[in-house]
Design a protein around this motif. Sequence first.
Motif, PDB file in Angstrom:
ATOM      1  N   LEU A   1      19.314 -14.628 -42.043  1.00 41.52           N
ATOM      2  CA  LEU A   1      20.896 -15.526 -41.458  1.00 41.52           C
ATOM      3  C   LEU A   1      20.012 -14.714 -39.974  1.00 41.52           C
ATOM      4  O   LEU A   1      20.770 -13.613 -39.732  1.00 41.52           O
ATOM      5  CB  LEU A   1      21.360 -15.399 -42.378  1.00 41.52           C
ATOM      6  CG  LEU A   1      21.611 -15.866 -43.656  1.00 41.52           C
ATOM      7  CD1 LEU A   1      22.738 -15.619 -44.468  1.00 41.52           C
ATOM      8  CD2 LEU A   1      21.226 -17.310 -43.389  1.00 41.52           C
TER       9      LEU A   1
ATOM     10  N   GLN B   1      28.722 -13.865 -41.823  1.00 40.33           N
ATOM     11  CA  GLN B   1      28.619 -15.403 -41.754  1.00 40.33           C
ATOM     12  C   GLN B   1      28.517 -16.138 -43.353  1.00 40.33           C
ATOM     13  O   GLN B   1      28.013 -15.411 -43.893  1.00 40.33           O
ATOM     14  CB  GLN B   1      27.588 -16.066 -41.173  1.00 40.33           C
ATOM     15  CG  GLN B   1      27.503 -16.725 -39.705  1.00 40.33           C
ATOM     16  CD  GLN B   1      26.571 -17.231 -39.852  1.00 40.33           C
ATOM     17  OE1 GLN B   1      25.437 -17.200 -39.446  1.00 40.33           O
ATOM     18  NE2 GLN B   1      27.511 -18.551 -38.809  1.00 40.33           N
TER      19      GLN B   1
ATOM     20  N   ASN C   1      28.465 -18.893 -46.217  1.00 39.63           N
ATOM     21  CA  ASN C   1      27.223 -19.678 -46.391  1.00 39.63           C
ATOM     22  C   ASN C   1      27.565 -20.653 -46.040  1.00 39.63           C
ATOM     23  O   ASN C   1      26.995 -21.786 -45.726  1.00 39.63           O
ATOM     24  CB  ASN C   1      27.128 -19.568 -48.203  1.00 39.63           C
ATOM     25  CG  ASN C   1      25.862 -18.308 -48.208  1.00 39.63           C
ATOM     26  OD1 ASN C   1      26.226 -17.419 -47.861  1.00 39.63           O
ATOM     27  ND2 ASN C   1      26.178 -18.199 -50.123  1.00 39.63           N
TER      28      ASN C   1
ATOM     29  N   VAL D   1      26.681 -21.548 -42.710  1.00 43.20           N
ATOM     30  CA  VAL D   1      25.696 -21.876 -42.322  1.00 43.20           C
ATOM     31  C   VAL D   1      24.873 -23.536 -42.022  1.00 43.20           C
ATOM     32  O   VAL D   1      24.725 -24.002 -43.576  1.00 43.20           O
ATOM     33  CB  VAL D   1      24.449 -20.801 -43.083  1.00 43.20           C
ATOM     34  CG1 VAL D   1      23.275 -20.929 -42.467  1.00 43.20           C
ATOM     35  CG2 VAL D   1      25.080 -19.739 -42.718  1.00 43.20           C
TER      36      VAL D   1
ATOM     37  N   ILE E   1      22.198 -23.535 -44.813  1.00 47.78           N
ATOM     38  CA  ILE E   1      22.063 -22.831 -45.320  1.00 47.78           C
ATOM     39  C   ILE E   1      20.820 -23.450 -47.132  1.00 47.78           C
ATOM     40  O   ILE E   1      19.944 -22.428 -47.019  1.00 47.78           O
ATOM     41  CB  ILE E   1      23.049 -22.893 -46.471  1.00 47.78           C
ATOM     42  CG1 ILE E   1      22.683 -21.310 -47.207  1.00 47.78           C
ATOM     43  CG2 ILE E   1      24.242 -23.848 -47.085  1.00 47.78           C
ATOM     44  CD1 ILE E   1      22.854 -19.882 -46.675  1.00 47.78           C
TER      45      ILE E   1
END
Length: 872
Positions: free
Chosen positions: A838, A843, A845, A848, A851
Amino acid sequence: MASDQLALTPPGQPASQNLGSSHDPLESLHRRSHLRLKIIHAAGLHTVTGLPGSFAKHRHFYVIATDGVTTRTTKAIRREKQLTRWDETFDSFTVDPSSRLTLRLFVKRDLHSDALVGVLDLSYPELIHDSNPRDLHVIPIHLSTKQSQQITLRLEITIDHAERPSEVAIASSASMPPSISGKVDDGPTRSPSSTPSAAETIPGVPSIAEMLDQVNLPAIGKAAGRLAAPSAPVSSMANVAEQASGALYQAGSVYDTWSVVLTRMKWVVDCTEKIAEIHPYAKTAWGVLSLIPNTIFAQVERDENVKALVLAMHDALDLARDASTFERSIRDSAQRDILKAMLVHSRACGEFVQTYAKDTEFWKRLRKNTGRGVDSRVESYCSKLVALRDGFLRHATVTIEKTIFQVLDEVVDGNMSAKIEQIPYPSGASFLSDKGCLAGTRTAFLNYITSWVEGPDSESTRALMLFGQAGTGKSSIAHEVAHRFREIQLLASSFMFLRGEQSKQEPHLLFTGLVRDLSDRYPAFRSSLGKAIQYDTSIRQGTKDLSMIFKTLLLQPLKDTNLVSPVFVVIDALDEASGVTGRNGVHTFLADHIHNLPPNFRILITSRPEHNIKRAFDEAESISAIWMNNPELSSASEEDIHAYLKHNLPADIYHEHGERLARKTEGLFQWAAAACRYIQEPPGGLTEEDLAQRLLEPSPGHHPLDALYSTILTSYFDLNDPRVRRRYQSVMGQLFSLFEPLSSLSLTDLRRYSHPNDADSDDSVSATVRNLGSLLSNVAPADSGRPISPLHTSFRDFLTSKDRAGEFWIDVAASHRQMAYCCLGLLIDKVHFNICKLVSSYQKNLDVPDIHSLVSRYIFPSLSYASRFLLE
């Protein structure tokens, strides 16, 4: 719970459903005559007011003429001074004493939908009056005329001699498509022109008198066979009705037209009875339409939306002149697809009519004279039906949208939808079409279940239990029924429990999956569900409490959802759910709570007759049961097994051994399935004939499946060899101790971290399973990346029972210890900081964007399994 061993009428359903007719449609065939219609001109159109635009005087007019079966349209002609002249002749009408000829006069408009100017309706006596040109008054409908002025149509109508009986094809009830003379009677006999009494009301729905008190609608005066013109233009939805087939303007005309819809639908049902691909669609559409009370049309006869819908269905089902023409037209697969889509939409229209008429909010909308929440939906129904019928008749290619239309959509904003999607969904737990029944087999069970689901009087029975021993074919029936109802878009949800796969064992996922499926299907349910969970993360994601899920996520949103057609749910292999060995598992919860669901719910549940499950459902309310060994339903099982063996065995093997192999099954479809796969893949040095002979060897004292499994395993594993025994125990033990299936490659990854005493080569997994295609899925080298699982739970039961499996028994407890060691070794070796690379570890999840793709790329299946199940 009522056990239904002998009486095979589905629970709560009458033994038969009679279809009546107010009179014999064949009677009028002897009196049919050809009618020639010449439309000469119209006068008085210069008196029409209410046309928008400064060029109203240059408008073009046209006439649509219909006898209820045939429809013809003139060219659009501009008015010249006081006359609009067409001079067009149509000679394709066929009439009898019950016929009416209706002419509708329209004006074309550039920036607006064409407007209906007026209607002329002629009965049979008026048609045969004389053949001289005559001027007939048009009844103005939506546009006003100057006082004391009238619109007239000059027509010339000629009736040829009636056809002689010998010239008329007299055939079965399915040989002639219905016309306006054909009625379907679902109550006391009425004359063709009669309508349901306004005094006949639906509970909770205002009567006609009450409606008129509440709603400010233009009064419909009836004098000299015509209606007074409304004082103002109607809503845009009226134009849909006009363009579909003209306005329904006489009291009772909605009911009369609906009778034709029913008759035409029943004709389609009869014509397709032997066409397996289409008949279920026609049957389910008929099931919905035929149950709509005629009283509905008495109470909504003034509503333009219902008029439009009924007219669109009336026209859409006008498909052919006779059964042979119709049957020829559906030989093409594309035509069949169009017809199926048309039947699905017709059923949806019927559901709309029921819900729309019973919806209390409808009356509020009508008082406000808005109807905005309904018009667009009706317009969509009508346009799709028109497009489908047009494509069917022109043999055109039509894009078919397999969409279930629901009533009174409510918009759910994106944020709320995102929160609904946080409710856990059981991936991979739905039915599989390839696990269904062989075509033409298990028909008694399938027909019984279908009749129960669609039966009009099955509301007292919310659930049907299908009990049977292992291998009797319960799951095949469940998968087949789910597939069939999914094809006709009547399957709400399905959940197939599977022992050995944790995601398919957890009871709460059964209910959260049902909630998610219903939210996809019913917009009103989705809206109510979104409001219930919007500010409650714990109920969205954090609870496995069945009572809370059932009450908050299921029952509460259902209160705000209008359900018309059956809500069909399939639950397979309840005995394989976790916790059913006790008294308080999901089986008890279902038995105690199913009766709280709305009466439209139909839940098919299959299970082995385990003591705890059977006891829970024995006294349950709203639940009935049938058994796989029911004498009447299973009477064709022997023939079905023969059909299965014939379909799956080499022809010479079936010819030589089919009869004895069928007897060897002892009625167990799983035996037949495993035996066929075994014979099709003989081990090296053996032939198909050798394997058939092995299966036919005596096995006294053994359960048929146990003997079959022992025979197959003996063919592949010589357990007298220590290396083979050790590898068999290790690989098979680990496969059947997994909490969810892994592929051959993923299991090999984990086994690389085995304890030194258990270490083996990388090809040990493939070497063990590659010949077990008759018992395990995905064992071929080409499927090495797909999860391996038993094809039937009875194989797992066999291997894990020391008494039954003997030397082939696997020690699951020892295998769990081996797998724990492997998982720990893999995690120690592979897990490290920021494994998914990442950009920032600060951050969440959820923040993102990609992800899921990162997880798939950097956390391979064996590592994912180890991290989730190490401590189990």
